[in-house]
Design an enzyme around this catalytic site. Structure first.
Site, PDB file in Angstrom:
ATOM      1  N   ASP A 108       0.322  -0.801   0.077  1.00 33.74           N
ATOM      2  CA  ASP A 108      -0.158   0.015  -0.003  1.00 33.74           C
ATOM      3  C   ASP A 108       1.048   1.037  -0.232  1.00 33.74           C
ATOM      4  OD1 ASP A 108      -2.375   1.406   1.014  1.00 33.74           O
ATOM      5  OD2 ASP A 108      -1.499   2.171   2.201  1.00 33.74           O
TER       6      ASP A 108
ATOM      7  N   GLU B 121       1.170  -0.486  -5.527  1.00 31.99           N
ATOM      8  CA  GLU B 121       0.336   1.154  -5.519  1.00 31.99           C
ATOM      9  C   GLU B 121       1.005   1.532  -5.780  1.00 31.99           C
ATOM     10  OE1 GLU B 121      -3.816   3.260  -3.771  1.00 31.99           O
ATOM     11  OE2 GLU B 121      -1.877   2.068  -2.491  1.00 31.99           O
TER      12      GLU B 121
END
Length: 804
Positions: free
Chosen positions: A473, A526
């Site tokens: 993330d 990401e």
């Protein structure tokens, strides 16, 4: 022995200091009160079992060769000295084992025990039983005329009417090896979870739990838990030198015990902290760590043996993103294992991606503010329950990815923030520590022990839980020193640039380590910027001078934003945004991409996927179906968030999850929602059976435009090629009109084309405008090709054709 005289300022017996009240939970405070009444700290006190009543004060035994030994005999110097005594009371002793326990001294062996609130302590060996003298404040001592420290002895500790027989925790050597300490000091312990935390084990022939914690700034550390009524005074830990690690083996403590570390900060204040390495925790809002050992027996050997057979970027990879607590609210890990694998397998997805499962205090963060990096959230069950879910998914032929959050952590005072009284896991520079967007703290990637904590955590999930991949993330927030920071609020790197060199090194090390140790796994970034080389190997240097970050795949955020913007416009205006659907092919092979329609796109007022589409309800669903088939045919892997597979109209809410009632036949959902779900099932089925759609995802030879500039018609047509050259023709028509006899150039060596997918099919809820018969090329040139076909293009639909 003569009792030691007291001074006026010497604390009275049973007055040992306790952790500050504000650091205790309401459940912890009453326990301390019970001890003050002279009760035993626990019926399961460390290493203890209850015996039949107190030991007589005048007991004595015969030690062979030494003559009679009066209980409690010995000179004053057997007692703990004033300086050591005060440090133990204050919780600031670095070497309690050097003071407590049994030690050879002139005249015999000195036995010393620190048992706050005890009324008496007796030493028992195979041949000896001697009561120690009460020195006050919970200290007991005695000098016994022995030639050597006994190989084994036990303590009888009297609390009121209760006597506990217990091993002495301070007679044991360190239970952590020199190699472990060396690797920790070097920041290279790839199995850090086996060295730090709470480890049930047998040590020197005794069963118990080894507690270890990294707290280099602490003046002292004690372990507190259910086994000592949350008062760690009697369980000080020893410092293992310059490693910054503190250790204590506590006999007879096993699985299920709750614990925390009672840390004395550099300023002398104290803080009660959850274990950063805890493998199991209490369910929030409770915050204690739990001693845990796994007993799960894996049954996914076939899956694990085959998962490395084909590189991920050359394999079918269709992902269903799931928020476990809300997929079907109320289900545990084991209940999910009975339902989720069957559902995902029926829809044909190859993988699930689990939003963060690591423990987090605030459910509304969806798991993205982690406090327990090594513990699956206790909201849904135990770590073994989570393993059971992963096992069930693997046995159903489904890979398991999980979101991993090494970019930041929350400021909760019982967790990682200023863990030992100073910045430890976070950067010491406040400008580098505070995350400007989320009110959290950023890790100090330049500190080797912190980097080790995170790298080992990545391998931990892959090895202990058989996770097949990590979606990392917020990578962009890690890579840039000026991420969301105004001028003057960040400091350039040593070369004057904005790149966070420490974060780059960490990500490279993490990727290199998990790929080396776990064949067949994949890491996914990401990353929302144009950072060069996200999915390039770490040893290959790019134009910017950096080696690749080493990820296997990267989320294509540009494709997601552009394509969603295009389909959100009314068809009459789409010709002015045509390039938003074609621009992705300009950079499609710069990285290995995943096309993500994730949870982020269907919350916070962004609307669900079907609700983004213009027009009436029929047109919205038709647009959605056409878009999904375009997405599945586009180069790159696919990811779809739960609820979007059946055209849920409402935004996702973690409180109630997907609107499953929309699939109820009583609602009349066959054409509306079940039709979209059936399409997703067919997309996945066809996708997995068509190598042209995935075999050359990262190879430009696997794609060719037929027409990318038919803006006035709202048409996109392209070919995908398998490794053996077999083509698939995909045509998307984002206009509500029906176009008959629409001519498209095609390869001349294909004798006929057969329609294998049409999103306007009646069973999906469409108008059933199809091409039912094989379509044969004609020798009429079109789109730069010598042959062409004439198709009927349905309204707001995508069709796939392959050689008949």
């Amino acid at each position: 022995m003569t009792p030691r005289p007291r001074s006026e300022d010497t604390p009275k017996k049973n007055s040992a200091k306790k952790p500050a009240a504000e650091k205790r939970t309401p459940a912890e405070r009453p326990a301390a009160g019970r001890k003050a009444a002279g009760k035993a700290p626990s019926e399961r006190a460390a290493g203890g079992r209850e015996t039949a009543g107190p030991v007589p004060a005048g007991s004595r035994t015969q030690e062979p060769g030494n003559g009679p030994v009066p209980a409690g005999s010995g000179p004053v110097h057997a007692a703990v000295g004033p300086a050591d005594r005060q440090r133990l009371l204050d919780g600031t002793h670095h070497d309690p084992h050097g003071v407590l326990g049994a030690h050879p001294v002139a005249g015999g062996v000195a036995f010393r025990a620190f048992r706050p609130y005890a009324l008496g302590v007796t030493v028992v060996t195979e041949d000896l039983r001697a009561e120690l003298r009460d020195d006050g404040d919970g200290f007991f001592s005695g000098l016994l005329p022995l030639r050597a420290v006994p190989d084994a002895y036990r303590l009888l500790v009297t609390y009121g009417e209760t006597v506990l027989e217990t091993e002495d925790a301070y007679r044991f050597l360190p239970a952590l090896g020199e190699l472990d300490l060396h690797l920790i000091g070097e920041g290279r312990h790839e199995e850090l979870w086996r060295a730090l935390g709470a480890e049930p084990m047998e040590h020197q022939g005794v069963t118990g739990t080894r507690f270890t914690v990294w707290a280099p700034n602490a003046r002292g550390v004690r372990v507190a838990g259910t086994f000592n009524f949350w008062d760690g005074a009697g369980h000080p830990m020893r410092s293992l030198g310059s490693s910054g690690v503190w250790e204590l083996f506590v006999p007879a403590i096993g699985e299920g015990e709750l614990y925390k570390f009672d840390i004395t900060r550099p300023d002398g204040s104290r803080t009660l902290r959850a274990d950063p390495m805890a493998r199991r925790t209490e369910a929030p809002p409770a915050t204690s760590s739990i001693v845990h050992a796994s007993h799960h027996e894996w049954r996914d050997a076939e899956w694990m043996a085959k998962r490395a057979d084909r590189p991920v970027h050359e394999a079918p990879f269709s992902v269903y993103e799931v928020h476990l607590p809300s997929w079907r609210p109320g289900l545990t890990y084991r209940q999910l294992a009975d339902q989720l694998p069957a559902y995902v397998r029926d829809l044909g997805f190859t993988h699930v991606e689990l939003m963060p499962v690591a423990e987090h205090p605030f459910g509304g963060s969806w798991g993205y503010q982690v406090t327990g990096f090594y513990a699956p959230t206790a909201r849904l069950g135990t770590p073994d329950d989570f393993k059971h879910l992963v096992d069930a998914l693997h046995r159903a032929g489904i890979g398991v990815l999980m979101d991993w959050v090494p970019a930041h952590f929350p400021r909760d005072e019982w967790a990682l923030a200023e863990f030992d009284g100073r910045p430890l896991y976070e950067h010491s520079d406040p400008l580098r520590a505070a995350h400007p967007d989320w009110g959290t703290l950023e890790f100090d990637y330049g500190r080797r022990e912190v980097r080790n904590f995170l790298v080992a955590n990545a391998t931990y999930w892959c090895e202990e839980f058989h996770i097949d991949g990590l979606r990392v993330d917020a990578v962009a927030s890690m890579l840039y020193l000026d991420y969301s920071r105004e001028d003057g609020r960040w400091t350039p790197n040593e070369h004057g640039g904005r790149e966070n060199l420490d974060a780059v090194a960490f990500l490279q090390e993490m990727n290199a380590t998990v790929y080396r140790r776990n064949p067949g796994i994949v890491t996914i970034a990401e990353e929302s910027t144009a950072w060069d080389g996200v999915t390039r190997a770490t040893h290959h240097t790019g134009p910017g001078g950096f080696g690749g970050l080493g990820f296997g795949l990267k989320w294509n955020m540009g494709w997601m934003h552009d394509s969603l913007d295009y389909v959100s416009h009314e068809p009459v205006h789409r010709k002015y945004h045509h390039d938003e659907m074609t621009f992705s092919m300009v950079y499609a092979y710069s990285e290995n991409y995943v096309l993500p329609i994730s949870h982020d796109e269907v919350v916070h007022g962004k609307r669900s996927l079907v609700s983004k589409m213009p027009g009436d309800w029929w047109q919205q669903r038709a647009n959605l179906r056409a878009y999904l088939a375009f997405m599945w045919a586009h180069p790159g892997k696919q990811l779809l968030f739960m609820g979007q597979e059946f055209a849920q109209g409402a935004e996702w809410s973690e409180a109630h999850g997907p609107d499953w009632w929309l699939l109820d036949p009583a609602y009349g959902a066959e054409a509306d929602h079940r039709g979209t779900r059936d399409l997703v099932r067919d997309l996945n089925t066809l996708y997995r059976g068509e190598p042209a759609l995935w075999e050359r995802d990262t190879d430009p030879s696997g794609f060719a435009w037929i027409t990318g500039d038919s803006a006035d018609d709202n048409v996109f047509a392209f070919l995908r090629h398998a490794a053996d050259g077999t083509p698939l023709l995909a045509v998307s028509h984002f206009s509500p009109a029906v176009r008959h006899g629409y001519r498209l150039g095609v390869p001349e060596d294909v004798p006929a084309w057969h329609e294998v997918l049409n999103t306007d099919d009646l069973r999906y809820g469409g108008s059933d405008v199809t091409n039912p018969d094989p379509v044969k090329p004609e020798p009429t040139g079109r789109h730069g090709r010598p042959a062409s076909v004439q198709l009927t293009l349905p309204p707001l639909a995508t069709v796939w054709l392959r050689p008949a």
